[in-house]
Design an enzyme around this catalytic site. Structure first.
Site, PDB file in Angstrom:
ATOM      1  N   THR A   1      49.452 -85.979   5.576  1.00 60.15           N
ATOM      2  CA  THR A   1      49.691 -86.741   4.340  1.00 60.15           C
ATOM      3  C   THR A   1      48.403 -87.060   3.585  1.00 60.15           C
ATOM      4  O   THR A   1      48.442 -87.679   2.525  1.00 60.15           O
ATOM      5  CB  THR A   1      50.405 -88.068   4.673  1.00 60.15           C
ATOM      6  OG1 THR A   1      49.656 -88.701   5.728  1.00 60.15           O
ATOM      7  CG2 THR A   1      51.832 -87.840   5.129  1.00 60.15           C
ATOM      8  N   GLY A   2      47.252 -86.646   4.119  1.00 61.43           N
ATOM      9  CA  GLY A   2      45.976 -86.967   3.477  1.00 61.43           C
ATOM     10  C   GLY A   2      45.565 -85.939   2.440  1.00 61.43           C
ATOM     11  O   GLY A   2      46.274 -84.954   2.185  1.00 61.43           O
ATOM     12  N   ALA A   3      44.380 -86.174   1.862  1.00 59.24           N
ATOM     13  CA  ALA A   3      43.862 -85.274   0.821  1.00 59.24           C
ATOM     14  C   ALA A   3      43.655 -83.866   1.383  1.00 59.24           C
ATOM     15  O   ALA A   3      44.020 -82.868   0.741  1.00 59.24           O
ATOM     16  CB  ALA A   3      42.550 -85.831   0.262  1.00 59.24           C
ATOM     17  N   VAL A   4      43.089 -83.756   2.585  1.00 55.11           N
ATOM     18  CA  VAL A   4      42.875 -82.436   3.193  1.00 55.11           C
ATOM     19  C   VAL A   4      44.209 -81.870   3.678  1.00 55.11           C
ATOM     20  O   VAL A   4      44.483 -80.676   3.503  1.00 55.11           O
ATOM     21  CB  VAL A   4      41.861 -82.517   4.361  1.00 55.11           C
ATOM     22  CG1 VAL A   4      41.717 -81.172   5.051  1.00 55.11           C
ATOM     23  CG2 VAL A   4      40.496 -82.998   3.861  1.00 55.11           C
TER      24      VAL A   4
ATOM     25  N   CYS B   1      31.391 -81.144   4.653  1.00 52.79           N
ATOM     26  CA  CYS B   1      31.643 -80.446   3.382  1.00 52.79           C
ATOM     27  C   CYS B   1      30.359 -80.244   2.561  1.00 52.79           C
ATOM     28  O   CYS B   1      30.188 -79.199   1.914  1.00 52.79           O
ATOM     29  CB  CYS B   1      32.695 -81.177   2.572  1.00 52.79           C
ATOM     30  SG  CYS B   1      32.435 -82.941   2.440  1.00 52.79           S
TER      31      CYS B   1
ATOM     32  N   GLY C   1      36.024 -86.378  -1.405  1.00 55.16           N
ATOM     33  CA  GLY C   1      35.389 -86.241  -0.099  1.00 55.16           C
ATOM     34  C   GLY C   1      35.661 -87.431   0.795  1.00 55.16           C
ATOM     35  O   GLY C   1      35.491 -87.352   2.015  1.00 55.16           O
TER      36      GLY C   1
ATOM     37  N   HIS D   1      32.292 -81.255  -4.935  1.00 56.19           N
ATOM     38  CA  HIS D   1      30.902 -81.701  -4.789  1.00 56.19           C
ATOM     39  C   HIS D   1      29.959 -80.744  -5.533  1.00 56.19           C
ATOM     40  O   HIS D   1      30.202 -79.532  -5.599  1.00 56.19           O
ATOM     41  CB  HIS D   1      30.476 -81.674  -3.317  1.00 56.19           C
ATOM     42  CG  HIS D   1      31.146 -82.694  -2.452  1.00 56.19           C
ATOM     43  ND1 HIS D   1      31.918 -83.714  -2.931  1.00 56.19           N
ATOM     44  CD2 HIS D   1      31.130 -82.846  -1.092  1.00 56.19           C
ATOM     45  CE1 HIS D   1      32.354 -84.455  -1.917  1.00 56.19           C
ATOM     46  NE2 HIS D   1      31.895 -83.937  -0.790  1.00 56.19           N
TER      47      HIS D   1
END
Ligand SMILES: NC(=O)c1ccc[n+]([C@@H]2O[C@H](COP(=O)([O-])OP(=O)(O)OC[C@H]3O[C@@H](n4cnc5c(N)ncnc54)[C@H](OP(=O)(O)O)[C@@H]3O)[C@@H](O)[C@H]2O)c1
Length: 341
Positions: free
Chosen positions: A13-16, A130, A161, A244
């Protein structure tokens, strides 16, 4: 199909996690069954994968039974606790956290650099930091032809990030700022809208370096298998939503020209040159967002080194993709478990 692997995503469920799903789909990664894992907070939520409705389950000791490949993006503490459980259950783990990166028994892999290390794994493969991946993809082909003795990096790191909550904080605090309302930061240590600050990881009081910087230094040496490479780095969070950027200056053992670097990078895997001086058009996070390649531009002689051994450049990359999900899926694509018998 019967021979395709069972995949688990811890931190789905996270960004990644969201990018794991999108990247597997886009790259047609073979999946027999997908187990979507997150905290108790998300249990019961549903997501779509290839037309299937997948229910998110709470990560537990039993989550990895029957799993062939487990992709982790749920932070270091969860990785330390559950990656060994997954390995014991027979899965190969690709972990995005920093938990195992510097463990000598765990390969730390950027496929464009050291894919050969994948075969050394003992159940866990670590995905590098990253900011490190963003710098090392273009530096590696140069390093191979003319060893880089020293590299100086300044990062301009996006909210993404730091995860989905940091992205939301940047959006909400920017809106509050424009509306003239007070906003108390909850995720970041400082006001994020129309501001920038030194990276939000812990500072070592002795050295003055923060954790992010220490990771870039140590991981560069491990991935390049070069303990002598000198790395100076300053990591900064900027109010960019995604991708980034980094200003990089490197010094080689032998003289190197701007044309040499351009030539090497024009053939380098995972690199796209964006370097139009006539239009003042160079790598930007908005252009890097959603892209697989590291964009490289502003390639120019470092005028502070008249010996001709040093070149400067500016790079941008989507750290949710090449810095995290894409790099991990590329690793998984090289595993024999990808095509299970
Ligand atoms: N963002 C990046 O660009 C990036 C790049 C490289 C590496 N990484 C690493 O990838 C990891 C995740 O980053 P992110 O940016 O995706 O963070 P994020 O958006 O905050 O997502 C964190 C994920 O971990 C899950 N989680 C948290 N606590 C958990 C628990 N106790 N049990 C099970 N799942 C739990 C969350 O589930 P809930 O939604 O249920 O809370 C969520 O799915 C971190 O280790 C980070 O260092 C991130």
């Amino acid at each position: 199909m019967k021979n395709e692997p069972v995949i688990a995503i811890a931190g789905v469920t996270g960004a990644v996690g969201a990018e794991f799903i999108a990247t597997m789909d886009r790259r047609k990664f073979p999946v027999r069954k997908l187990k979507a894992l997150a905290s108790a907070r998300s249990a019961g939520r549903t997501l779509d994968f290839r037309g299937m409705r997948i229910v998110v389950e709470e990560l537990s000791e039993r989550s990895f039974d029957g799993v062939d490949i487990a992709l982790f993006s749920a932070g270091g503490a969860i990785a330390r606790k559950f990656a060994p459980v997954a390995v014991k259950a027979g899965a190969v783990v690709v972990d995005n956290s920093s938990a195992f990166r510097m463990d000598p028994n765990v390969p730390l892999v950027i496929p464009e650099v050291n894919a050969r290390r994948i075969r050394d794994h003992k159940g866990i493969i670590a995905n590098p930091n990253c900011a490190a991946i963003t710098a090392l993809v273009p530096l590696w082909p140069i390093h191979q032809l003319n060893r880089i003795k020293r590299v100086i990096i300044a990062t301009y790191q996006a909210a993404s990030g730091a995860g989905a909550a940091a992205m939301a904080e940047l959006v909400h605090s920017t809106r509050a700022h424009l509306d003239g309302e007070a906003f108390k930061p909850k995720v970041m240590p400082h006001p994020y809208a129309f501001n920038l600050f030194s990276h939000n990881t812990a500072i070592d009081p002795e050295t003055g370096y923060n954790d992010e910087e220490t990771k870039v230094i140590g991981e560069t040496r491990k991935i390049f298998e070069d303990e002598r490479i000198a790395v100076g780095v300053t990591c900064v969070r900027v109010p960019v939503l995604r991708a980034h950027s980094e200003a990089i200056t490197f010094e080689c053992e032998r003289p190197i020209s701007e044309a040499d670097v351009r030539d090497i990078l024009s053939r380098a895997p995972g690199v796209r040159i964006v370097d139009d001086r006539s239009k003042n058009y160079f790598p930007m996070p908005v252009d890097a967002s959603g892209q697989d390649e590291v964009l490289v531009g502003r390639i120019r002689k470092d005028l502070s080194d008249p010996s001709g051994h040093s070149v400067s450049m500016f790079v941008a990359a989507d750290q949710l993709l090449k810095g995290a999900a894409l790099n991990a899926i590329q690793i998984a694509e090289l595993l024999p478990e990808r095509a299970m018998a």
